[in-house]
Design a protein around this motif. Structure first.
Motif, PDB file in Angstrom:
ATOM      1  N   ASP A 184      39.496  49.599  47.633  1.00  0.00           N
ATOM      2  CA  ASP A 184      38.446  48.472  48.676  1.00  0.00           C
ATOM      3  C   ASP A 184      38.105  49.874  49.977  1.00  0.00           C
ATOM      4  OD1 ASP A 184      38.073  46.932  47.465  1.00  0.00           O
ATOM      5  OD2 ASP A 184      38.647  45.419  48.602  1.00  0.00           O
ATOM      6  N   THR A 185      38.905  50.740  50.925  1.00  0.00           N
ATOM      7  CA  THR A 185      38.937  51.111  51.645  1.00  0.00           C
ATOM      8  C   THR A 185      38.057  51.987  51.699  1.00  0.00           C
ATOM      9  OG1 THR A 185      40.974  52.456  51.223  1.00  0.00           O
ATOM     10  CG2 THR A 185      41.194  50.747  52.232  1.00  0.00           C
ATOM     11  N   THR A 186      37.973  52.779  50.274  1.00  0.00           N
ATOM     12  CA  THR A 186      36.804  54.065  49.586  1.00  0.00           C
ATOM     13  C   THR A 186      35.548  53.179  49.276  1.00  0.00           C
ATOM     14  OG1 THR A 186      37.728  54.293  47.840  1.00  0.00           O
ATOM     15  CG2 THR A 186      38.602  55.686  49.892  1.00  0.00           C
ATOM     16  N   GLY A 187      35.161  52.342  48.475  1.00  0.00           N
ATOM     17  CA  GLY A 187      34.199  51.348  47.981  1.00  0.00           C
ATOM     18  C   GLY A 187      34.007  50.582  47.929  1.00  0.00           C
ATOM     19  N   GLY A 188      35.109  49.882  48.555  1.00  0.00           N
ATOM     20  CA  GLY A 188      35.176  48.462  47.622  1.00  0.00           C
ATOM     21  C   GLY A 188      34.579  48.392  46.493  1.00  0.00           C
ATOM     22  N   MET A 189      35.517  48.122  45.897  1.00  0.00           N
ATOM     23  CA  MET A 189      35.054  47.507  44.549  1.00  0.00           C
ATOM     24  C   MET A 189      35.412  46.319  44.144  1.00  0.00           C
ATOM     25  SD  MET A 189      36.760  47.462  41.477  1.00  0.00           S
ATOM     26  CE  MET A 189      38.615  47.384  40.972  1.00  0.00           C
ATOM     27  N   LYS A 190      36.752  45.998  44.673  1.00  0.00           N
ATOM     28  CA  LYS A 190      36.941  44.322  44.759  1.00  0.00           C
ATOM     29  C   LYS A 190      35.196  43.630  45.887  1.00  0.00           C
ATOM     30  CE  LYS A 190      40.477  41.055  46.119  1.00  0.00           C
ATOM     31  NZ  LYS A 190      41.723  40.224  45.878  1.00  0.00           N
ATOM     32  N   THR A 191      35.016  44.059  46.682  1.00  0.00           N
ATOM     33  CA  THR A 191      34.186  43.069  47.001  1.00  0.00           C
ATOM     34  C   THR A 191      32.899  43.400  46.062  1.00  0.00           C
ATOM     35  OG1 THR A 191      34.875  44.667  49.552  1.00  0.00           O
ATOM     36  CG2 THR A 191      33.301  43.192  49.454  1.00  0.00           C
ATOM     37  N   LYS A 192      32.413  44.058  45.537  1.00  0.00           N
ATOM     38  CA  LYS A 192      30.932  44.442  44.587  1.00  0.00           C
ATOM     39  C   LYS A 192      31.777  43.528  43.791  1.00  0.00           C
ATOM     40  CE  LYS A 192      27.847  47.709  44.593  1.00  0.00           C
ATOM     41  NZ  LYS A 192      27.828  47.548  46.100  1.00  0.00           N
ATOM     42  N   ILE A 193      32.952  43.785  43.470  1.00  0.00           N
ATOM     43  CA  ILE A 193      33.106  42.296  41.970  1.00  0.00           C
ATOM     44  C   ILE A 193      32.399  40.647  42.626  1.00  0.00           C
ATOM     45  CG2 ILE A 193      34.161  41.817  40.154  1.00  0.00           C
ATOM     46  CD1 ILE A 193      35.435  44.540  39.833  1.00  0.00           C
ATOM     47  N   SER A 194      33.770  40.722  43.827  1.00  0.00           N
ATOM     48  CA  SER A 194      32.965  39.493  44.469  1.00  0.00           C
ATOM     49  C   SER A 194      32.411  38.735  44.807  1.00  0.00           C
ATOM     50  CB  SER A 194      34.098  39.386  45.290  1.00  0.00           C
ATOM     51  OG  SER A 194      35.865  39.564  45.722  1.00  0.00           O
ATOM     52  N   GLU A 195      31.071  39.932  45.072  1.00  0.00           N
ATOM     53  CA  GLU A 195      29.870  39.397  45.411  1.00  0.00           C
ATOM     54  C   GLU A 195      29.294  39.315  44.220  1.00  0.00           C
ATOM     55  OE1 GLU A 195      28.641  42.790  47.982  1.00  0.00           O
ATOM     56  OE2 GLU A 195      29.533  41.451  49.951  1.00  0.00           O
TER      57      GLU A 195
END
Lengths: 335, 335
Positions: free
Chosen positions: A278-289
């Motif tokens: 998440d700190t580098t590319g926001g994988m979790k943020t991406k999946i959540s969105e």
């Protein structure tokens, strides 16, 4: 199987929609895909051209390329390309209802971060200057993307969220004039929106990201599917630059927005390194969105731009079944 | 004394205005002034730079030039100009509420006339293509004007009428979201609008001219004065290229919109060659439009861009009295 509760802002379901023809697809052109990450304000012309071509193939049924709609001079050129006769035979040039939203990539980020536009405080001269500079940079990119699409014969229309009256309140969208976007679609155009600097009712101003715009548009326009075009093959369990990174091919989303990886079957010992990523590319943020969109029953495809995989996603070929040789991440509802 | 009845569309007086701070001035940057008339899509950089400088002098009280707000790369350049420290000492950088509207000049006209966008029929592929091409061309000019103003330290924000939801019905404005413009002003920005291709509820689409936008904005925002920056010294009794052309220095407007030339005192034998002039430059149209604004009690100055005369007009110096050595046309209410 890893399970994550989606704690992001929940969008209202089934709101009153101004979209009379149903939207077929909303496409996110990732900033990282269409610009050169390491060079300020530099477009990745090759990828942008290919993406435009694939969009045209997905949107316009005719096998023949329609005449171009960018009649402006090219930088350094002196000629204007326009041949009215070309349009004569294209009386049935129908364009599937798509909405395009793009990120900023190497446009805008520099100006926004130098001035802290996302933190507000518009009364500070530096923030005001940064707001103006950010908008100049992102609208420059928008114009170039609109032109690239128009050259392929896509009737693209640039629409800045700022001008369309999109406002936030503590960074969440509080008002957005979707009727302008809907009217453009009704008239047969392809609106091209973008991440933008906007006014915020509480903190003065902020940055409205392309991803937030997509979520909002998807909730209200209920497209058949959403495609995120990125610079990697999809979402991985860890930064894709790591040698053992595994591409998550299918993610299932429950009604409450929680999600789980269903393909590949991850062993219990393999944990998603969400925090680190998440700190580098926001994988979790991406999946959540993506999950927020998918829980409305809308399929989301996250795929590498300008590949055979992105063309299949844009075409909607994946809606019935996902071929084994398709590379990308599908996020969809369990329903 | 020649009298002409203004038969143009009458604007509603005293409509509900979303503009809380009173607008000081609306400025029209004439397309003919800021672009090179005879060369397609070519900006008159010298005039645009000078116009931007004069606008800054009129809008920003500080004698010192504020830091620039265009941090983008210049064409051909690779550097981004931004020095956050510069902004430190400008905490009181107050900007007078101005709205800028520009015409198209050598941008947009070619695309619009090739396709007949003003006549509507958006279902025709050529018109749709022309609509897209026109918007690309005029937004390209808009971006360059926003950048020129921003380089002078004016917090300029490009706002396209199309995106702001301006619609026409048989070519007359039927809806225009002035709240976005008002919010931009409230936040201390200088909105920069432009003549644009827009949707028309009856004929599908049309061209909304900068002059019509100004009339509409003036009626609703009630600025103290309006300045039209053109490529000639003002309005003449015949085409200004003719040797005997006389500059009309003052035109008085009655409550019903009828107008008469009060300075110079024209002899009865001298007739305004309105019909002949109208086909080439629209002198009567120009006066009629100015008269529509002036009858609201708003002074209108029509003046050559980038001259000492335009600076005095932009400053508002002419509101008390018009010096004899001032060259330009004043159109104002008899009240």
């Amino acid at each position: 199987m890893e399970k994550n509760k989606n704690q992001s802002q929940t969008l209202t379901s089934s709101p009153l929609s101004p979209f009379t023809p149903s939207i077929r697809c909303i496409v996110k052109l990732g900033g990282a895909a269409v610009t050169c990450k390491d060079e300020l304000e530099m477009i990745n012309e090759e990828v942008l051209q290919k993406v435009s071509e694939q969009l045209r193939q997905a949107m316009i049924a005719s096998s023949e390329k329609p005449p171009g709609m960018d009649w402006s001079k090219r930088p350094g050129g002196s000629e204007i390309c326009c041949n009215p006769e070309e349009f004569g035979d294209h009386s049935a040039m129908e364009c599937s209802p798509f909405i395009v939203v793009h990120g900023a990539g190497s446009f805008g980020h520099f100006q926004a971060s130098k001035s802290g536009v996302h933190k507000g405080q518009l009364n500070k001269p530096l923030v005001k200057g940064g707001f103006v500079a950010t908008r100049i940079s992102v609208t420059t990119l928008n114009l170039e993307i609109v032109r690239a699409l128009a050259r392929e014969g896509i009737p693209s229309i640039g629409m800045s969220p700022f001008s369309c009256g999109w406002l936030t309140s503590e960074r969440h969208i509080s008002s957005a004039d979707l009727s302008s976007v809907a009217k453009a679609i009704d008239s047969g155009f392809t609106p091209v929106l973008h991440g933008d600097a906007v006014l915020d009712e509480i903190q003065g101003c902020t940055i409205l990201s392309g991803d937030v715009i997509i979520s909002h548009l998807a909730a209200y326009s209920k497209p058949k599917y959403v495609v995120f075009l990125t610079d990697v093959y999809g979402v991985y369990d860890r930064p894709p630059t790591e040698p053992d990174a595994i591409l998550l091919k299918e993610i299932a989303v429950a009604d409450d927005g929680s999600w789980s990886v269903v393909k590949p079957k991850l062993q219990n010992s393999i944990e998603l390194t969400v925090a680190a990523h998440d700190t580098t590319g926001g994988m979790k943020t991406k999946i959540s969105e993506a999950a927020m969109i998918a829980k409305h029953g809308i399929d989301v495809y996250i795929v590498k731009a300008a590949t055979s995989h992105s063309l299949r996603a844009l075409n909607g070929d994946l809606r019935s079944s996902i071929p084994d040789d398709w590379l990308g991440t599908v996020v969809r509802s369990l329903r």
